[in-house]
Design a protein around this motif. Structure first.
Motif, PDB file in Angstrom:
ATOM      1  N   ARG A   1      36.261  38.722  38.328  1.00 32.55           N
ATOM      2  CA  ARG A   1      37.620  38.922  37.834  1.00 32.55           C
ATOM      3  C   ARG A   1      38.072  37.708  37.022  1.00 32.55           C
ATOM      4  O   ARG A   1      38.672  37.838  35.959  1.00 32.55           O
ATOM      5  CB  ARG A   1      38.586  39.170  38.986  1.00 32.55           C
ATOM      6  CG  ARG A   1      39.959  39.613  38.504  1.00 32.55           C
ATOM      7  CD  ARG A   1      40.928  39.653  39.613  1.00 32.55           C
ATOM      8  NE  ARG A   1      41.294  38.265  39.892  1.00 32.55           N
ATOM      9  CZ  ARG A   1      42.253  37.896  40.697  1.00 32.55           C
ATOM     10  NH1 ARG A   1      42.931  38.787  41.359  1.00 32.55           N
ATOM     11  NH2 ARG A   1      42.537  36.635  40.873  1.00 32.55           N
ATOM     12  N   ASP A   2      37.757  36.499  37.509  1.00 45.60           N
ATOM     13  CA  ASP A   2      38.121  35.284  36.776  1.00 45.60           C
ATOM     14  C   ASP A   2      37.422  35.215  35.425  1.00 45.60           C
ATOM     15  O   ASP A   2      38.023  34.805  34.426  1.00 45.60           O
ATOM     16  CB  ASP A   2      37.805  34.039  37.602  1.00 45.60           C
ATOM     17  CG  ASP A   2      38.710  33.889  38.817  1.00 45.60           C
ATOM     18  OD1 ASP A   2      39.761  34.568  38.881  1.00 45.60           O
ATOM     19  OD2 ASP A   2      38.356  33.095  39.711  1.00 45.60           O
TER      20      ASP A   2
ATOM     21  N   TYR B   1      33.454  39.372  43.646  1.00 49.20           N
ATOM     22  CA  TYR B   1      34.547  40.096  42.996  1.00 49.20           C
ATOM     23  C   TYR B   1      35.504  39.128  42.283  1.00 49.20           C
ATOM     24  O   TYR B   1      35.822  39.314  41.108  1.00 49.20           O
ATOM     25  CB  TYR B   1      35.315  40.931  44.029  1.00 49.20           C
ATOM     26  CG  TYR B   1      36.466  41.705  43.453  1.00 49.20           C
ATOM     27  CD1 TYR B   1      36.295  43.007  43.001  1.00 49.20           C
ATOM     28  CD2 TYR B   1      37.745  41.148  43.361  1.00 49.20           C
ATOM     29  CE1 TYR B   1      37.349  43.740  42.474  1.00 49.20           C
ATOM     30  CE2 TYR B   1      38.805  41.872  42.829  1.00 49.20           C
ATOM     31  CZ  TYR B   1      38.601  43.165  42.391  1.00 49.20           C
ATOM     32  OH  TYR B   1      39.650  43.866  41.858  1.00 49.20           O
ATOM     33  N   ASP B   2      35.959  38.105  42.996  1.00 45.99           N
ATOM     34  CA  ASP B   2      36.924  37.162  42.408  1.00 45.99           C
ATOM     35  C   ASP B   2      36.325  36.377  41.250  1.00 45.99           C
ATOM     36  O   ASP B   2      37.005  36.126  40.249  1.00 45.99           O
ATOM     37  CB  ASP B   2      37.471  36.205  43.472  1.00 45.99           C
ATOM     38  CG  ASP B   2      38.403  36.913  44.451  1.00 45.99           C
ATOM     39  OD1 ASP B   2      39.021  37.931  44.068  1.00 45.99           O
ATOM     40  OD2 ASP B   2      38.515  36.445  45.591  1.00 45.99           O
ATOM     41  N   ASP B   3      35.057  35.989  41.368  1.00 54.80           N
ATOM     42  CA  ASP B   3      34.404  35.267  40.270  1.00 54.80           C
ATOM     43  C   ASP B   3      34.314  36.143  39.023  1.00 54.80           C
ATOM     44  O   ASP B   3      34.566  35.672  37.910  1.00 54.80           O
ATOM     45  CB  ASP B   3      33.001  34.805  40.682  1.00 54.80           C
ATOM     46  CG  ASP B   3      33.035  33.715  41.737  1.00 54.80           C
ATOM     47  OD1 ASP B   3      34.069  33.025  41.862  1.00 54.80           O
ATOM     48  OD2 ASP B   3      32.017  33.555  42.453  1.00 54.80           O
TER      49      ASP B   3
ATOM     50  N   TYR C   1      38.050  47.081  37.715  1.00 49.53           N
ATOM     51  CA  TYR C   1      38.941  45.973  38.059  1.00 49.53           C
ATOM     52  C   TYR C   1      40.399  46.255  37.695  1.00 49.53           C
ATOM     53  O   TYR C   1      41.310  45.819  38.400  1.00 49.53           O
ATOM     54  CB  TYR C   1      38.481  44.695  37.352  1.00 49.53           C
ATOM     55  CG  TYR C   1      37.263  44.080  37.990  1.00 49.53           C
ATOM     56  CD1 TYR C   1      37.389  43.107  38.970  1.00 49.53           C
ATOM     57  CD2 TYR C   1      35.983  44.495  37.640  1.00 49.53           C
ATOM     58  CE1 TYR C   1      36.285  42.550  39.580  1.00 49.53           C
ATOM     59  CE2 TYR C   1      34.872  43.942  38.242  1.00 49.53           C
ATOM     60  CZ  TYR C   1      35.026  42.978  39.214  1.00 49.53           C
ATOM     61  OH  TYR C   1      33.932  42.438  39.818  1.00 49.53           O
TER      62      TYR C   1
ATOM     63  N   ARG D   1      34.854  45.100  48.824  1.00 54.51           N
ATOM     64  CA  ARG D   1      34.698  44.318  47.600  1.00 54.51           C
ATOM     65  C   ARG D   1      33.385  43.557  47.632  1.00 54.51           C
ATOM     66  O   ARG D   1      32.971  43.057  48.669  1.00 54.51           O
ATOM     67  CB  ARG D   1      35.830  43.302  47.468  1.00 54.51           C
ATOM     68  CG  ARG D   1      37.115  43.899  47.033  1.00 54.51           C
ATOM     69  CD  ARG D   1      38.094  42.805  46.717  1.00 54.51           C
ATOM     70  NE  ARG D   1      39.289  43.378  46.144  1.00 54.51           N
ATOM     71  CZ  ARG D   1      40.335  42.686  45.782  1.00 54.51           C
ATOM     72  NH1 ARG D   1      40.357  41.389  45.940  1.00 54.51           N
ATOM     73  NH2 ARG D   1      41.380  43.273  45.268  1.00 54.51           N
TER      74      ARG D   1
ATOM     75  N   ASP E   1      47.862  40.741  35.366  1.00 59.77           N
ATOM     76  CA  ASP E   1      47.041  40.027  36.338  1.00 59.77           C
ATOM     77  C   ASP E   1      46.591  38.669  35.805  1.00 59.77           C
ATOM     78  O   ASP E   1      46.594  37.680  36.533  1.00 59.77           O
ATOM     79  CB  ASP E   1      45.828  40.873  36.747  1.00 59.77           C
ATOM     80  CG  ASP E   1      45.190  40.377  38.023  1.00 59.77           C
ATOM     81  OD1 ASP E   1      45.897  40.269  39.049  1.00 59.77           O
ATOM     82  OD2 ASP E   1      43.972  40.080  38.000  1.00 59.77           O
TER      83      ASP E   1
ATOM     84  N   THR F   1      48.286  35.615  37.768  1.00 56.87           N
ATOM     85  CA  THR F   1      47.317  34.800  38.519  1.00 56.87           C
ATOM     86  C   THR F   1      47.349  33.355  38.040  1.00 56.87           C
ATOM     87  O   THR F   1      47.383  32.428  38.854  1.00 56.87           O
ATOM     88  CB  THR F   1      45.897  35.385  38.375  1.00 56.87           C
ATOM     89  OG1 THR F   1      45.893  36.720  38.902  1.00 56.87           O
ATOM     90  CG2 THR F   1      44.873  34.538  39.104  1.00 56.87           C
TER      91      THR F   1
END
Length: 193
Positions: free
Chosen positions: A13-14, A9-11, A50, A5, A60, A64
């Motif tokens: 996705r958010d 990745y998380d930023d 994603y 990843r 998700d 989340t």
């Protein structure tokens, strides 16, 4: 070999969650992946990197958001007891709801269209969130009859959960003030018990 990843990745996705929730909440979860990608300012291919499909994206987003609420409520109220705990839970919940109106609308409008197993997983987290409040009420009034305890807990949750329909940050009350007011109303009902 598993794909690694990206560090952000998380930023990303958010950011997709926020933009997608905005468009999906206006369409009761029925916007196309093309429309979602456009709203997110990304390519459809990146969106599919994603999420396999719209249902997975909706799940998700909601799961989340609720999981973060559950975790934060646990952390915020850890070590607190009684009234102080209930006040802290209410305040923390309304703080977490700030800028989350699209997430609420998406949860209300699109949840029923998801596959049953996804709905059940979301319901589990909803029950965990409710459980924080239920255990605080039970701690304050352990002898309160079950129907009254349910009514008090659900009444408080209703006041907090539906505030997004009318609460304005530039209005006469702060989130903290309204959280205290709603909690005090619930506590006054417990005291009648």
């Amino acid at each position: 070999m598993a794909r690694t990843r990206a560090a952000d990745y998380d930023d990303k996705r958010d950011a997709i969650h926020r933009a997608a929730a905005r468009i999906l909440s206006k369409a009761d979860g029925k916007a196309s992946m093309n429309q979602i990608a456009d709203a997110c300012g990304i390519s459809k291919a990146l969106l599919y990197h994603y999420f396999r499909n719209r249902d997975e994206l909706i799940f998700d987003i909601i799961h989340t958001h609720l999981s973060e609420i559950d975790h934060t409520l646990h952390e915020e109220a850890d070590g607190l007891k009684g009234r102080e705990r209930l006040h802290k839970l209410s305040d923390a919940l309304l703080t977490l709801y700030e800028d989350a109106d699209d997430l609420h609308r998406l949860q209300l409008g699109a949840l029923g269209a998801l596959p049953d197993e996804d709905v059940q997983r979301i319901r589990e987290v909803e029950r965990a969130i409710l459980g924080h409040f239920r255990s605080a009420v039970r701690e304050i009034a352990p002898d309160l009859e079950r129907p009254r305890m349910v009514a008090v807990t659900m009444g408080l949750m209703g006041m907090l959960n539906w505030a997004f329909t009318w609460f304005r940050s530039d209005g006469p009350l702060t989130r903290t003030e309204f959280a205290r007011m709603a909690t005090d109303m619930a506590l006054s009902e417990i005291e009648k018990g």
